[in-house]
Motif scaffolding. Structure first.
Motif, short mmCIF file in Angstrom:
data_model
loop_
_atom_site.label_atom_id
_atom_site.label_comp_id
_atom_site.label_asym_id
_atom_site.label_seq_id
_atom_site.Cartn_x
_atom_site.Cartn_y
_atom_site.Cartn_z
N LEU A 170 0.86 -1.20 0.05
CA LEU A 170 -0.20 -0.01 -0.05
C LEU A 170 0.75 1.19 0.05
N GLY A 171 1.99 1.29 0.58
CA GLY A 171 2.82 2.32 0.62
C GLY A 171 2.47 3.34 1.70
N HIS A 172 1.38 2.82 2.40
CA HIS A 172 0.76 3.74 3.60
C HIS A 172 0.32 2.53 4.75
N VAL A 173 0.47 2.98 5.81
CA VAL A 173 -0.31 2.26 7.00
C VAL A 173 -1.73 2.42 6.95
N LEU A 174 -2.64 1.55 6.66
CA LEU A 174 -4.02 1.91 6.55
C LEU A 174 -4.69 2.40 7.78
N GLN A 175 -4.15 1.92 8.99
CA GLN A 175 -4.61 2.50 10.13
C GLN A 175 -4.35 3.94 10.34
N ASP A 176 -3.54 4.53 9.62
CA ASP A 176 -3.37 5.87 9.60
C ASP A 176 -4.02 6.68 8.49
N GLY A 177 -4.74 5.90 7.84
CA GLY A 177 -5.66 6.70 6.77
C GLY A 177 -5.02 6.51 5.39
N GLY A 178 -4.25 5.27 5.15
CA GLY A 178 -3.52 5.08 4.06
C GLY A 178 -4.66 4.77 3.06
N GLN A 179 -4.15 4.59 1.71
CA GLN A 179 -4.84 4.28 0.60
C GLN A 179 -4.46 3.21 0.02
N LEU A 180 -5.20 2.47 -0.53
CA LEU A 180 -5.12 0.92 -1.35
C LEU A 180 -4.18 1.47 -2.58
N ALA A 181 -3.44 0.30 -2.89
CA ALA A 181 -2.74 0.37 -4.14
C ALA A 181 -3.59 0.06 -5.33
N ASP A 182 -3.81 0.55 -6.15
CA ASP A 182 -4.52 0.28 -7.49
C ASP A 182 -3.95 -1.30 -7.95
N GLY A 183 -4.73 -2.29 -8.03
CA GLY A 183 -4.32 -3.52 -8.26
C GLY A 183 -3.54 -4.56 -7.16
N VAL A 184 -3.98 -3.86 -6.00
CA VAL A 184 -3.22 -4.35 -4.84
C VAL A 184 -3.37 -5.90 -4.64
#
Length: 229
Positions: free
Chosen positions: A193-207
């Protein structure tokens, strides 16, 4: 001095643990070994619910024409998570299906994701253009990316189990939160994802392309392979 030493020791342990977790994640995702978080495209959720379109919990959509026949396809949220589509197995023309039956399957390499029929009926037409260009689903999921037409048996009854308009938006928002929680619980999340989801990160396209087979299979079981009310 003792306090400073303790703090430095704790920081060192945290750094070592982070390095270990990073290496383990890289082993589970060879495709990302040379990638950096900045290189992974991300997308923010937008509740895609076109006017007049019904949504099923198995992430298919239904658009009913003026004759009462149903056009069916894959919703935008799922196609963006799945990413690359190499091939699609279409239903047979004239095939009778019941709500919850396997209707069509998309393939990504050796992986497969099966989508269930949102209604009862008989397949009247299929979109053979998808055999030549399955990526059309990615480009235009609600129009050119339709999968099949179904002549319904119990349309009024089945539509009561689907969602439209404000109800569809509400459901999609709740489903998006479930999807975020699903990926946040996976060790690969911080890499893909490049970001931590719990901190409001966004999902990668085609994750899902970036995840291992176990995660792919678990996702299809939890989000695609059953019709939930």
């Amino acid at each position: 001095m003792v306090a400073i030493f303790v703090i430095l020791t704790i920081v060192a342990f945290i750094m070592i643990d982070s390095i270990v977790q990073w290496n383990e994640a890289k082993k589970r995702a060879p495709a990302l070994q040379s990638a950096t978080p900045e290189a992974v495209p991300t997308f923010a959720f937008e509740a895609m619910a076109p006017a007049g379109v019904f949504f099923d919990a198995g992430h298919t959509w239904v658009n009913v024409d003026r004759l009462g026949w149903a056009q069916v396809g894959m919703d935008d949220v799922t196609q963006r998570l799945i990413g690359r589509i190499d091939a699609i197995e279409l239903p047979a023309n004239g095939q009778e299906v019941h709500r919850g039956d396997p209707l069509f399957t998309i393939r990504q390499g050796a992986r497969a994701a099966t989508f269930r029929s949102p209604i009862d009926g008989v397949v009247h037409a299929v979109n053979h253009d998808l055999n030549r260009s399955p990526q059309v689903i990615r480009e235009d999921p609600y129009r050119a990316g339709w999968v099949c037409h179904i002549r319904p048996h119990h349309l009024a009854r089945d539509l009561k189990q689907l969602r439209i308009a404000e109800e569809a938006w509400t459901w999609l928002e709740g489903e998006w939160r479930r999807i975020q929680e699903f990926f946040a619980a996976r060790p690969m999340a911080t890499v893909a994802l490049g970001h931590v989801l719990q901190d409001g990160g966004q999902l990668a396209d085609g994750v899902l392309e970036l995840m291992d087979d176990e995660t792919w299979n678990q996702f299809t079981r939890e989000f695609l392979e059953q019709n939930r009310s």
